[in-house]
Design a protein around this motif. Structure first.
Motif, PDB file in Angstrom:
ATOM      1  N   GLN A  99      -0.057   4.544   0.292  1.00  0.00           N
ATOM      2  CA  GLN A  99      -0.003   5.530   1.213  1.00  0.00           C
ATOM      3  C   GLN A  99       0.815   5.575   2.537  1.00  0.00           C
ATOM      4  O   GLN A  99       1.318   6.513   2.932  1.00  0.00           O
ATOM      5  CB  GLN A  99      -1.538   5.243   1.861  1.00  0.00           C
ATOM      6  CG  GLN A  99      -2.570   5.342   0.578  1.00  0.00           C
ATOM      7  CD  GLN A  99      -3.718   5.216   1.368  1.00  0.00           C
ATOM      8  OE1 GLN A  99      -4.752   5.951   1.564  1.00  0.00           O
ATOM      9  NE2 GLN A  99      -4.351   3.746   1.185  1.00  0.00           N
ATOM     10  N   ASN A 151       5.425   7.467 -14.070  1.00  0.00           N
ATOM     11  CA  ASN A 151       4.614   7.826 -15.428  1.00  0.00           C
ATOM     12  C   ASN A 151       5.473   8.275 -16.595  1.00  0.00           C
ATOM     13  O   ASN A 151       6.091   9.402 -16.610  1.00  0.00           O
ATOM     14  CB  ASN A 151       3.829   9.157 -15.086  1.00  0.00           C
ATOM     15  CG  ASN A 151       2.994   9.852 -16.016  1.00  0.00           C
ATOM     16  OD1 ASN A 151       3.069   9.118 -17.189  1.00  0.00           O
ATOM     17  ND2 ASN A 151       2.376  11.036 -15.943  1.00  0.00           N
ATOM     18  N   GLN A 208      -3.490  -0.099  -5.319  1.00  0.00           N
ATOM     19  CA  GLN A 208      -3.551   1.166  -4.731  1.00  0.00           C
ATOM     20  C   GLN A 208      -4.957   1.912  -5.134  1.00  0.00           C
ATOM     21  O   GLN A 208      -5.778   1.869  -5.951  1.00  0.00           O
ATOM     22  CB  GLN A 208      -2.470   1.992  -5.778  1.00  0.00           C
ATOM     23  CG  GLN A 208      -1.166   1.264  -5.755  1.00  0.00           C
ATOM     24  CD  GLN A 208      -0.453   0.783  -4.366  1.00  0.00           C
ATOM     25  OE1 GLN A 208      -0.948   1.576  -3.321  1.00  0.00           O
ATOM     26  NE2 GLN A 208       0.226  -0.084  -4.415  1.00  0.00           N
ATOM     27  N   VAL A 209      -5.153   2.667  -3.812  1.00  0.00           N
ATOM     28  CA  VAL A 209      -6.583   3.378  -3.771  1.00  0.00           C
ATOM     29  C   VAL A 209      -6.536   4.516  -4.783  1.00  0.00           C
ATOM     30  O   VAL A 209      -5.503   5.308  -5.139  1.00  0.00           O
ATOM     31  CB  VAL A 209      -7.065   3.772  -2.500  1.00  0.00           C
ATOM     32  CG1 VAL A 209      -7.012   2.526  -1.444  1.00  0.00           C
ATOM     33  CG2 VAL A 209      -5.882   4.686  -1.968  1.00  0.00           C
ATOM     34  N   ASP A 210      -7.784   5.114  -5.248  1.00  0.00           N
ATOM     35  CA  ASP A 210      -7.885   6.198  -5.985  1.00  0.00           C
ATOM     36  C   ASP A 210      -7.140   7.271  -5.312  1.00  0.00           C
ATOM     37  O   ASP A 210      -7.260   7.646  -4.435  1.00  0.00           O
ATOM     38  CB  ASP A 210      -9.287   6.434  -6.448  1.00  0.00           C
ATOM     39  CG  ASP A 210      -9.987   5.473  -7.185  1.00  0.00           C
ATOM     40  OD1 ASP A 210      -9.213   4.750  -7.820  1.00  0.00           O
ATOM     41  OD2 ASP A 210     -11.127   5.607  -7.182  1.00  0.00           O
ATOM     42  N   GLY A 211      -6.188   7.819  -6.462  1.00  0.00           N
ATOM     43  CA  GLY A 211      -5.613   9.182  -5.730  1.00  0.00           C
ATOM     44  C   GLY A 211      -4.237   9.008  -4.987  1.00  0.00           C
ATOM     45  O   GLY A 211      -3.501   9.937  -5.020  1.00  0.00           O
ATOM     46  N   ALA A 212      -3.974   7.571  -4.703  1.00  0.00           N
ATOM     47  CA  ALA A 212      -2.675   7.453  -3.838  1.00  0.00           C
ATOM     48  C   ALA A 212      -1.414   7.530  -4.653  1.00  0.00           C
ATOM     49  O   ALA A 212      -0.510   8.204  -4.249  1.00  0.00           O
ATOM     50  CB  ALA A 212      -2.854   5.804  -3.368  1.00  0.00           C
ATOM     51  N   ASP A 222      -1.001   9.663  -7.216  1.00  0.00           N
ATOM     52  CA  ASP A 222      -0.816  10.966  -7.665  1.00  0.00           C
ATOM     53  C   ASP A 222      -0.375  11.606  -6.399  1.00  0.00           C
ATOM     54  O   ASP A 222       0.487  12.626  -6.385  1.00  0.00           O
ATOM     55  CB  ASP A 222      -2.113  11.563  -8.122  1.00  0.00           C
ATOM     56  CG  ASP A 222      -2.669  11.168  -9.265  1.00  0.00           C
ATOM     57  OD1 ASP A 222      -1.593  10.732 -10.053  1.00  0.00           O
ATOM     58  OD2 ASP A 222      -3.756  11.202  -9.536  1.00  0.00           O
ATOM     59  N   GLU A 223      -0.671  11.246  -5.199  1.00  0.00           N
ATOM     60  CA  GLU A 223      -0.401  12.054  -3.970  1.00  0.00           C
ATOM     61  C   GLU A 223       1.257  11.648  -3.782  1.00  0.00           C
ATOM     62  O   GLU A 223       1.910  12.413  -3.316  1.00  0.00           O
ATOM     63  CB  GLU A 223      -1.252  11.488  -2.648  1.00  0.00           C
ATOM     64  CG  GLU A 223      -0.560  12.370  -1.582  1.00  0.00           C
ATOM     65  CD  GLU A 223      -1.569  11.780  -0.212  1.00  0.00           C
ATOM     66  OE1 GLU A 223      -1.145  12.371   0.871  1.00  0.00           O
ATOM     67  OE2 GLU A 223      -2.528  11.130  -0.230  1.00  0.00           O
ATOM     68  N   GLN A 225      -2.448  -2.417  -9.140  1.00  0.00           N
ATOM     69  CA  GLN A 225      -3.690  -2.511  -9.306  1.00  0.00           C
ATOM     70  C   GLN A 225      -4.366  -2.377  -7.734  1.00  0.00           C
ATOM     71  O   GLN A 225      -5.828  -2.321  -7.756  1.00  0.00           O
ATOM     72  CB  GLN A 225      -4.180  -3.884  -9.938  1.00  0.00           C
ATOM     73  CG  GLN A 225      -3.735  -5.145  -9.070  1.00  0.00           C
ATOM     74  CD  GLN A 225      -2.407  -5.537  -8.972  1.00  0.00           C
ATOM     75  OE1 GLN A 225      -1.476  -4.744  -9.818  1.00  0.00           O
ATOM     76  NE2 GLN A 225      -2.019  -6.305  -8.243  1.00  0.00           N
ATOM     77  N   ASP A 262       0.798  -1.205   0.086  1.00  0.00           N
ATOM     78  CA  ASP A 262      -0.018  -0.120  -0.009  1.00  0.00           C
ATOM     79  C   ASP A 262       0.881   1.165   0.027  1.00  0.00           C
ATOM     80  O   ASP A 262       1.690   1.476   0.981  1.00  0.00           O
ATOM     81  CB  ASP A 262      -0.966  -0.057   1.320  1.00  0.00           C
ATOM     82  CG  ASP A 262      -2.045   0.835   0.998  1.00  0.00           C
ATOM     83  OD1 ASP A 262      -1.673   2.358   0.781  1.00  0.00           O
ATOM     84  OD2 ASP A 262      -3.077   0.554   1.039  1.00  0.00           O
TER      85      ASP A 262
END
Length: 254
Positions: free
Chosen positions: A63, A138, A99-103, A105-106, A97, A61
């Motif tokens: 986060q 990316n 990872q939670v949404d936005g994690a 990007d943060e 796959q 994870d």
């Protein structure tokens, strides 16, 4: 009868596994929440302990890696933050796959902050490593390639800078968005090409004239070119470009 017994055993095993997984999730959440609380309070040492515990429970994870890197940044321990950044990048690669949404990007935003801090300290090698991690997450990150190319120029690695600038041009032509225009990136490529040719003409004694001098400002995590000077071989200024307030470049002949 045996089939029924086998099915029953399978159900029991699945139930036990689900229960264990649920306990691990709860334990991870508890440590992560503690880490975030300590981070908000500015208790970075306690946050590091909590986020590290969360990573030991679930190393996939992202986060917790983000929080841990932010805690190290809060302590001005950029070296440890960079190590955490590398570990987090590996976690994304191995389990993107989950990872939670936005994690992601943060996490990337945290890396940009870290790269900016390394640049402020003149630690270009670490900044280059971090931008490479961002590009690894990316591969179409135009601004990441531009920033890394600028670092390569500072480090005197012009071939690598050219490679990144050419990648930027390719991405822009494919419709990717960045803070630099196709015209400007083509101009940078041409200047580096001409500089390499001038350096090669100096012979094999290792002498290289200063043909380019650049000034940068770090804005939004990306190094932005403010001025670019080109020099004649006798050391006199030939031309310079200056970034205007609307981010366009004006060329001045000397």
């Amino acid at each position: 009868m045996k089939k029924i017994q086998s099915a029953f055993i399978v159900l029991i095993v699945m139930f036990i596994l689900a229960a264990c997984s649920g306990k691990e999730t709860a334990a991870w959440q508890e440590q992560y929440d503690l880490g975030m609380q300590y981070l908000t309070e500015g208790d970075y040492e306690a946050a590091i302990v909590a986020f590290t515990a969360a990573i030991e429970i679930d190393s996939k994870d992202i986060q917790a890696y983000t929080g841990l890197a932010q805690a190290y940044i809060g302590m001005n321990d950029y070296e440890s933050a960079a190590v955490t950044a590398g570990q987090g990048a590996e976690a994304i690669k191995d389990a993107v796959q989950v990872q939670v949404d936005g994690a992601v990007d943060e996490f990337t935003a945290t890396l940009l902050t870290l790269a900016e801090l390394c640049l402020d300290e003149g630690n270009y090698e670490s900044a280059e490593t971090i931008y490479s991690l961002i590009i690894g997450i990316n591969e179409n990150c135009v601004d990441g390639y531009v920033a890394r190319a600028e670092i390569y120029i500072i480090l005197g690695e012009r071939e690598k800078a050219l490679e990144d600038y050419r990648k930027v041009l390719e991405l822009l032509q494919q419709g990717e968005i960045g803070k630099i225009s196709e015209d400007e990136i083509e101009r940078l490529i041409n200047e580096l090409d001409s500089t390499d040719e001038a350096s090669a003409s100096d012979g094999e004694d290792g002498r290289a004239e200063l043909l380019l001098e650049e000034m940068y400002m770090v804005m939004d995590g990306v190094s932005t070119l403010l001025q670019r000077y080109t020099y004649n071989e006798d050391g006199s200024v030939s031309t310079y470009y200056e970034c205007d307030s609307d981010s366009t470049y004006s060329m001045y002949e000397v």
